[in-house]
Structures are given as C-alpha cells and as structure tokens.
Scaffold this active site. Sequence first.
Site, PDB file in Angstrom:
ATOM      1  N   CYS A 159     -16.523   1.644   0.674  1.00  0.00           N
ATOM      2  CA  CYS A 159     -15.364   0.792   0.963  1.00  0.00           C
ATOM      3  C   CYS A 159     -14.928   0.878   2.421  1.00  0.00           C
ATOM      4  O   CYS A 159     -14.244  -0.019   2.905  1.00  0.00           O
ATOM      5  CB  CYS A 159     -14.215   1.162   0.041  1.00  0.00           C
ATOM      6  SG  CYS A 159     -13.699   2.884   0.205  1.00  0.00           S
TER       7      CYS A 159
ATOM      8  N   GLN B 137     -10.187  -4.092  -3.417  1.00  0.00           N
ATOM      9  CA  GLN B 137     -11.475  -3.558  -2.983  1.00  0.00           C
ATOM     10  C   GLN B 137     -12.539  -3.835  -4.052  1.00  0.00           C
ATOM     11  O   GLN B 137     -13.646  -4.299  -3.736  1.00  0.00           O
ATOM     12  CB  GLN B 137     -11.349  -2.047  -2.746  1.00  0.00           C
ATOM     13  CG  GLN B 137     -12.617  -1.383  -2.290  1.00  0.00           C
ATOM     14  CD  GLN B 137     -13.026  -1.809  -0.895  1.00  0.00           C
ATOM     15  OE1 GLN B 137     -12.255  -1.697   0.036  1.00  0.00           O
ATOM     16  NE2 GLN B 137     -14.236  -2.298  -0.727  1.00  0.00           N
TER      17      GLN B 137
ATOM     18  N   ARG C  58       0.874  -1.182   0.000  1.00  0.00           N
ATOM     19  CA  ARG C  58       0.000   0.000   0.000  1.00  0.00           C
ATOM     20  C   ARG C  58       0.902   1.220   0.000  1.00  0.00           C
ATOM     21  O   ARG C  58       1.675   1.436   0.931  1.00  0.00           O
ATOM     22  CB  ARG C  58      -0.910   0.001   1.232  1.00  0.00           C
ATOM     23  CG  ARG C  58      -1.656   1.311   1.406  1.00  0.00           C
ATOM     24  CD  ARG C  58      -2.757   1.247   2.434  1.00  0.00           C
ATOM     25  NE  ARG C  58      -3.900   0.501   1.927  1.00  0.00           N
ATOM     26  CZ  ARG C  58      -5.142   0.576   2.445  1.00  0.00           C
ATOM     27  NH1 ARG C  58      -5.383   1.370   3.475  1.00  0.00           N
ATOM     28  NH2 ARG C  58      -6.119  -0.130   1.939  1.00  0.00           N
TER      29      ARG C  58
ATOM     30  N   ASP D  35     -17.382   6.996  -1.489  1.00  0.00           N
ATOM     31  CA  ASP D  35     -16.106   6.911  -0.753  1.00  0.00           C
ATOM     32  C   ASP D  35     -15.799   8.319  -0.236  1.00  0.00           C
ATOM     33  O   ASP D  35     -16.456   9.297  -0.640  1.00  0.00           O
ATOM     34  CB  ASP D  35     -15.008   6.389  -1.707  1.00  0.00           C
ATOM     35  CG  ASP D  35     -13.656   6.208  -1.012  1.00  0.00           C
ATOM     36  OD1 ASP D  35     -13.625   6.106   0.240  1.00  0.00           O
ATOM     37  OD2 ASP D  35     -12.620   6.177  -1.718  1.00  0.00           O
TER      38      ASP D  35
ATOM     39  N   HIS E  10      -7.424   0.592  -6.401  1.00  0.00           N
ATOM     40  CA  HIS E  10      -7.625  -0.253  -5.222  1.00  0.00           C
ATOM     41  C   HIS E  10      -8.299  -1.548  -5.717  1.00  0.00           C
ATOM     42  O   HIS E  10      -9.481  -1.799  -5.460  1.00  0.00           O
ATOM     43  CB  HIS E  10      -8.502   0.488  -4.203  1.00  0.00           C
ATOM     44  CG  HIS E  10      -8.462  -0.075  -2.823  1.00  0.00           C
ATOM     45  ND1 HIS E  10      -7.681  -1.170  -2.466  1.00  0.00           N
ATOM     46  CD2 HIS E  10      -9.111   0.294  -1.677  1.00  0.00           C
ATOM     47  CE1 HIS E  10      -7.855  -1.428  -1.187  1.00  0.00           C
ATOM     48  NE2 HIS E  10      -8.710  -0.568  -0.687  1.00  0.00           N
TER      49      HIS E  10
ATOM     50  N   ARG F 189     -13.741  -8.756   1.675  1.00  0.00           N
ATOM     51  CA  ARG F 189     -12.307  -8.510   1.447  1.00  0.00           C
ATOM     52  C   ARG F 189     -11.506  -9.762   1.824  1.00  0.00           C
ATOM     53  O   ARG F 189     -10.589 -10.169   1.126  1.00  0.00           O
ATOM     54  CB  ARG F 189     -11.823  -7.318   2.297  1.00  0.00           C
ATOM     55  CG  ARG F 189     -12.474  -5.973   1.987  1.00  0.00           C
ATOM     56  CD  ARG F 189     -12.084  -5.454   0.621  1.00  0.00           C
ATOM     57  NE  ARG F 189     -10.651  -5.406   0.432  1.00  0.00           N
ATOM     58  CZ  ARG F 189      -9.849  -4.411   0.824  1.00  0.00           C
ATOM     59  NH1 ARG F 189     -10.360  -3.332   1.377  1.00  0.00           N
ATOM     60  NH2 ARG F 189      -8.536  -4.450   0.613  1.00  0.00           N
TER      61      ARG F 189
HETATM   62  N1   CP Z   1     -11.363  -0.257   2.429  1.00  0.00           N
HETATM   63  C1   CP Z   1     -10.107  -0.306   2.845  1.00  0.00           C
HETATM   64  O1   CP Z   1      -9.151  -0.518   2.076  1.00  0.00           O
HETATM   65  O2   CP Z   1      -9.954  -0.122   4.190  1.00  0.00           O
HETATM   66  P1   CP Z   1      -8.590   0.056   4.963  1.00  0.00           P
HETATM   67  O3   CP Z   1      -8.007   1.386   4.585  1.00  0.00           O
HETATM   68  O4   CP Z   1      -8.971  -0.027   6.412  1.00  0.00           O
HETATM   69  O5   CP Z   1      -7.654  -1.058   4.571  1.00  0.00           O
HETATM   70  N1  NVA Z   2     -10.015   6.567  -1.401  1.00  0.00           N
HETATM   71  C1  NVA Z   2      -9.636   6.172  -0.057  1.00  0.00           C
HETATM   72  C2  NVA Z   2      -9.868   4.720   0.145  1.00  0.00           C
HETATM   73  C3  NVA Z   2      -9.530   4.198   1.500  1.00  0.00           C
HETATM   74  C4  NVA Z   2      -9.755   2.731   1.627  1.00  0.00           C
HETATM   75  C5  NVA Z   2      -8.174   6.522   0.167  1.00  0.00           C
HETATM   76  O1  NVA Z   2      -7.356   6.300  -0.741  1.00  0.00           O
HETATM   77  O2  NVA Z   2      -7.858   7.026   1.245  1.00  0.00           O
END
Ligand code: CP
Ligand code: NVA
Length: 318
Positions: free
Chosen positions: A275, A144, A114, A235, A141, A303
């Site tokens: 999400c 997701q 990430r 989101d 993502h 997930r």
């Molecule tokens: N939806 C999602 O990716 O959540 P987190 O940021 O908690 O991993």
């Molecule tokens: N769009 C958000 C998703 C978090 C799971 C971010 O990137 O912070």
Amino acid sequence: MASASSGLAFNLSSFSKSNFLSSSDLNSNQILSLFELAKQLKIGNRRIDLGNRVLGLIFTKASTRTRVSFQVAMARLGGQTVDLNPQVTQLGRGEPIRDTARVLSRYCDVLAIRTFSQKELEEYAEWSTIPVINALTDLEHPCQALADYLTIQEKFGELKGLNLSYIGDGNNVANSLMICGAMLGVNVEICSPNGFEVDSNIVEKAKTLNEFGSKISICNDPSKAVKDAQVIYTDVWASMGQEEEILKRKEIFKKYKVDQKLIDLADDEVMLLHCLPAHRGEEITEEALEGRNSCVFNQAENRLHVQQALLAVQLGGL
Ligand code: CP
Ligand code: NVA
C-alpha cells in the site's frame, strides 16, 4: 434493454449519501460497478461534474496518497477540498466530535477522516448529516482495499478464485483486504507471526461475507503462504501510532520479509503489492519493490480513480 451504464447506476444509486466506514459497507455488486466507473474515469470515457461540492479532510495522521488522491479526485469532479486538521481547528483544543460533525455538515458535502479509533470515526458518522469516508483507522483502510482489488482485476480480469497472500502484520490494511476479498470471491490468506494475527472478529466477519465461497485463512509460514499465490501483498511492520514498537517488531517479523527468494516460490507472474509507504529493508527488499512483479505504483495511482468514483456515487453524480 438496459445499457451497461444504466446497470452500473442501478447498482450504485443506493449508495448515494451513504457512509463508507468499512469495506463491508459496499456489497460485491456495488464494488464491481464502482470498479467499472473507476476504469471509465481513468481512461477518460466518462466525465462527471458535481458542481462545486466540498470535501472536508480531517487527518490526525500523516498521509501522501490518501490526502492527495482525494484532493485531485475532488478537483477532477469540479469540487474542492478543505483541510480540517485537528492542529488548526478547535478539535485540537477539545471541541467534541458531536459538535464538530454537526457544524461541518453545514459547510461541507462529504468528510474523509483519518484517525486512530474506528469508534471515533463512527461517532463522526453518527453526528454528521453528510457522508463520512474512512481514510484509514487502526481497524480498517477500505479505500486502499478498493484500489488494491481494482489493480488486481486490471491484471487478472476475473477476481473470483484468485489466491492473495498477505505477509506481515495483521493490521488495518490486512483487515480491509480480507473483508473486501471475501466479498469478491478472492481466497485471502493472512500470514503473520504468532501474536500479530488479524483480529479474529474480522476473520469471522469476512467468513460471513464470502457469498462466492472464497477461502479465508490465517497462517504463520510465509513459504507455504505464497506457494499458490497470484498476488503477494505486504505492509509495514509497525503502523502509525506503533513507532515505539519498531525495534521489537523488527526482531519478531524478520522471517516475514518479502524478498525475491520468497517471490520466486510463487508463480513467475505473481503480482506484488504494497500500500506504501514502504520501509525498504524491513517488510520488503529494494529488489522486490523495484522488481518485475511489483505493481505498487499502478496500485497507488488507482487510489485516485477509485476514490473519484466513490465520491461521485456518494454525492449523487451518476
Ligand atoms: N497507502 C496510503 O494510505 O498512503 P498514505 O498514508 O500516504 O495516505
Ligand atoms: N498500516 C499502515 C498503513 C499506512 C498506509 C498504517 O496504518 O500506518
């Protein structure tokens, strides 16, 4: 005659040892087979033991769902995870990705990363000799999106021809939803304020992947967008790394809040997804998030199942 499970293995075997950097790294057959495997794992019809394989987790941003679901998925497959956060590794002191990736490839069997830039993720993949998974970048993502469409498929059965309307920022989550939806035959409309639309390159990419003729569109009017929707998705307005823009964005996005009034414009049975984490009172109201159309906790649970299936395939467990 080939059994259903041998067809599933046939569709997925070519993905063994492959990277998952973008939703487009899997084709539609592979995604649907992955969903079948995820559902078998979910109901306990299938056990896969990978025999002590190790997943390295390199997370430069916060995470609850992605991190924990990967950890639990690996445990259920008989494997383990190691936390390789840049703060506690030499990455944080400037060791290059090309060296880190080659070293970690000697210890681990798969990496979930990430980070901010997709280019950085691609650099890991270029130098790793083990599969690399996108656990969220600023561009996509994809894990997701897999969980999202599995959740939608569980409710509606057939995905082809469904209308999904995403209301809000044209961000990483929207990009992966659009690409994955296009491949699965879902009509995806992304509704954002002017200047916050999804990247036009991603729209074009999605359009080239819509082998079932799904409609991929962008718009600016939430009421019109949800009218024929079977799924409404939202989101956060400011993603991780955009925290300093939140005040400005709250003003720009205020007409893009998903509340009960907006949901009531769609079908009574419309499915509401997010999400998570959600910012109640910003992109979604408490009433909507906790209401009867909301499936956000089933979505979060999926997930785990879909990532367990993904790891099993990438590590050759079928
Ligand atoms: N939806 C999602 O990716 O959540 P987190 O940021 O908690 O991993
Ligand atoms: N769009 C958000 C998703 C978090 C799971 C971010 O990137 O912070």
